[in-house]
Design a protein around this motif. Structure first.
Motif, short mmCIF file in Angstrom:
data_model
loop_
_atom_site.label_atom_id
_atom_site.label_comp_id
_atom_site.label_asym_id
_atom_site.label_seq_id
_atom_site.Cartn_x
_atom_site.Cartn_y
_atom_site.Cartn_z
N MET A 64 5.99 5.76 61.66
CA MET A 64 5.41 5.19 62.88
C MET A 64 4.29 4.24 62.53
SD MET A 64 6.55 6.39 65.84
CE MET A 64 8.10 7.21 65.95
N LEU B 41 2.47 1.93 64.99
CA LEU B 41 1.51 2.44 65.98
C LEU B 41 0.08 2.39 65.48
CD1 LEU B 41 3.19 5.62 67.50
CD2 LEU B 41 2.75 3.45 68.61
N ILE C 132 9.58 8.76 71.24
CA ILE C 132 8.85 9.39 70.13
C ILE C 132 7.43 8.84 70.03
CG2 ILE C 132 8.73 9.63 67.62
CD1 ILE C 132 11.80 9.70 67.65
N SER C 133 7.32 7.49 70.12
CA SER C 133 5.97 6.93 69.98
C SER C 133 5.09 7.36 71.14
CB SER C 133 6.03 5.42 69.86
OG SER C 133 6.84 4.88 70.86
N LEU D 270 -7.81 4.85 69.10
CA LEU D 270 -8.02 6.21 69.60
C LEU D 270 -8.94 6.99 68.67
CD1 LEU D 270 -6.39 7.10 72.12
CD2 LEU D 270 -5.19 8.66 70.63
N ASN E 295 13.11 5.86 70.10
CA ASN E 295 11.90 5.35 69.46
C ASN E 295 10.74 5.29 70.42
OD1 ASN E 295 12.50 5.04 66.83
ND2 ASN E 295 13.24 2.93 67.01
N ILE F 70 4.08 10.90 70.42
CA ILE F 70 3.08 11.05 69.36
C ILE F 70 1.70 10.65 69.85
CG2 ILE F 70 2.31 10.04 67.18
CD1 ILE F 70 5.14 10.16 66.25
N LEU F 71 1.65 9.50 70.55
CA LEU F 71 0.34 9.06 71.06
C LEU F 71 -0.18 10.07 72.07
CD1 LEU F 71 0.37 5.22 71.51
CD2 LEU F 71 -0.91 6.61 69.91
N PHE G 98 -1.56 12.90 70.15
CA PHE G 98 -2.89 12.52 69.62
C PHE G 98 -3.95 12.67 70.69
CE2 PHE G 98 -1.33 9.39 66.17
CZ PHE G 98 -1.38 10.40 65.24
#
Lengths: 194, 265
Positions: free
Chosen positions: A70, A73, B7-8, A80, B4, B11-12, B15
């Protein structure tokens, strides 16, 4: 390794100065450079945050984003991390080291949106530095920022005290001219080859 | 493709969730106990947040008082009762503060001060002042466009006959009109000052005479008749020292231009 560290530091401080050559972190550079004292405070705060930011963004990138494929990103993830980091550092400092917290004052939260901090994290990835080099690059880049802002504040202070500036050049116009001249002076360092 | 994106986003989101939890936990662990007196003082302050005390607002002022940096009577908007309460909270005695009020040091209304040109522009003294030195003949006088009226948070200023006037009952001496007059006409004077020279012109006699029929010509008559040496002419302008003034009013009767005006009873 020792040689590498010196090369990274010197080029980050002088040759590739974040403010004067790469034009990162211009906002605090113009905003908090009226007094040498506050400029130094800002520089210290930036150094502190940039060292931590390069450490944590490196860990995040290498151990979370890369294994997950990833990498794209990274920009948004780094934003963040930096925002959270600054908040966290602020809370810890307020509790543990109130004197340092008061000394850094408003500058600490301001750094959250400082592009120099994000810049150092992204450049670390771009250059492919390892953990040690990332942190060294972060600290050196921040020291370069401190050097630039303190020099600039010194010139601005002197201008405000002594020079006779015509009315239409007072304030920001003369500050921008000064910044340009200092940047020109720093261009001289780009002749050095390490 | 969609996988995709999901998933991103996931994930974010993860986070953000982790970081949010971390910050939440940290704010509990690293909570700093504030001095209870700060909120107590803040409660009795007027909450005008005018900045007249020199701090960023009422809560910043309360913090400064508790730190011992600001004086308990530093808030010009409050009255003596509030100062006493703050003193009780802090456990110190507070001296009374001489009540002040803002005054516009100009008497050149539309009947007495001629204009050079008719001004049609934004209703702001700053704009008018920039336009060839302002529309008035007198380059010190009140422009009457109400920049001070707009700056006052307490509705104490108004434009009467083309010049700004202060209502001392409403004025809290916060000083924001003083800072917002481009000609620097407004001063803070003691509330009980009875005689005030309402002029700011530093022009010499003939020039002042030409510019306004109620301008100070610096004749120094007031200076000579004052029994307490409380009034002095500096830069062709009469200025009263309110600490020395005993409000006898001799200066006002002698002033040939009638610029020393009487206020109050």
């Amino acid at each position: 390794m020792f040689k590498e560290i010196i090369v990274i530091s010197l080029s980050a401080i002088l040759v590739e100065n974040f403010v004067l050559v790469k034009f990162l972190g211009i906002c605090p550079f113009l905003g908090v450079s009226k007094k040498t004292e506050t400029a130094l405070g800002m520089g210290m705060a930036v150094t502190f945050v940039m060292a931590l930011a390069s450490l944590f963004t490196y860990l995040l990138y290498t151990y979370i984003l890369v294994p997950l494929d990833m990498e794209y990103l990274n920009t948004v993830a780094f934003i963040l991390v930096i925002a959270v980091l600054v908040q966290l550092v602020e809370m810890v400092l307020q509790k543990m080291l109130p004197t340092l917290y008061n000394a850094l004052g408003i500058y600490l939260p301001l750094i959250t949106t400082n592009c120099a901090v994000l810049g150092v994290a992204l450049l670390n990835v771009q250059e492919g530095y390892n953990l040690l080099y990332s942190v060294v690059f972060g600290i050196a880049a921040a020291l370069g920022f401190t050097l630039a802002i303190v020099l600039f504040a010194g010139v601005r202070e002197k201008l405000a005290m002594t020079a006779k500036i015509s009315k239409h050049m007072e304030g920001f116009p003369i500050a921008l001219v000064t910044a340009g001249l200092i940047a020109l002076a720093f261009m001289g360092f780009s002749g050095f080859q390490f | 493709m969609l996988a995709n994106v999901l998933i991103s986003v996931g994930i974010l989101g993860a986070f953000a969730l982790v970081f949010g939890a971390l910050l939440g936990a940290a704010s509990i662990i690293f909570q700093v106990k504030k001095d209870a007196r700060i909120s107590q003082i803040e409660e009795i302050l007027p909450q005008a947040n005018c900045g007249g005390c020199g701090y960023a607002g009422c809560s910043a002022f309360a913090e400064a008082v508790v730190r011992g940096e600001a004086k308990p009577n530093g808030c010009s908007v409050s009255n003596d009762a509030t100062y006493q309460k703050i003193g009780e909270i802090m456990g110190i005695s507070v001296e009374k503060r001489r009540p002040m009020t803002a005054r516009v040091m100009c008497a050149g209304d539309c009947h007495s001060a001629p204009v050079r040109y008719d001004y049609f522009g934004p209703k702001s003294c700053y704009h008018a002042n920039l336009l060839v030195g302002g529309p008035k003949m007198c380059k010190y006088g009140c422009l009457g466009l109400g920049s001070c009226v707009a700056a006052c948070k307490f509705g104490a200023l108004s434009i009467v006959d083309g010049i700004a006037r202060v209502d001392p009952e409403k004025c809290t001496a916060c000083g924001s009109c003083v800072a917002n007059c481009p000609r620097g006409l407004i001063q803070l004077v003691p509330k009980n000052a009875k005689y005030i020279p309402l002029c700011s012109s530093k022009d010499k006699g003939p020039a002042a005479n030409k510019a306004c029929s109620v301008g100070c010509i610096g004749c120094k008559l007031c200076e000579k008749v004052c029994p307490k040496n409380a009034i002095a002419v500096r830069d062709n302008l009469a200025v009263i020292d309110y600490d020395k003034c005993v409000s006898c009013g001799v200066c006002a009767t002698k002033c040939p231009r009638h610029i020393i005006r009487k206020f109050g009873k």
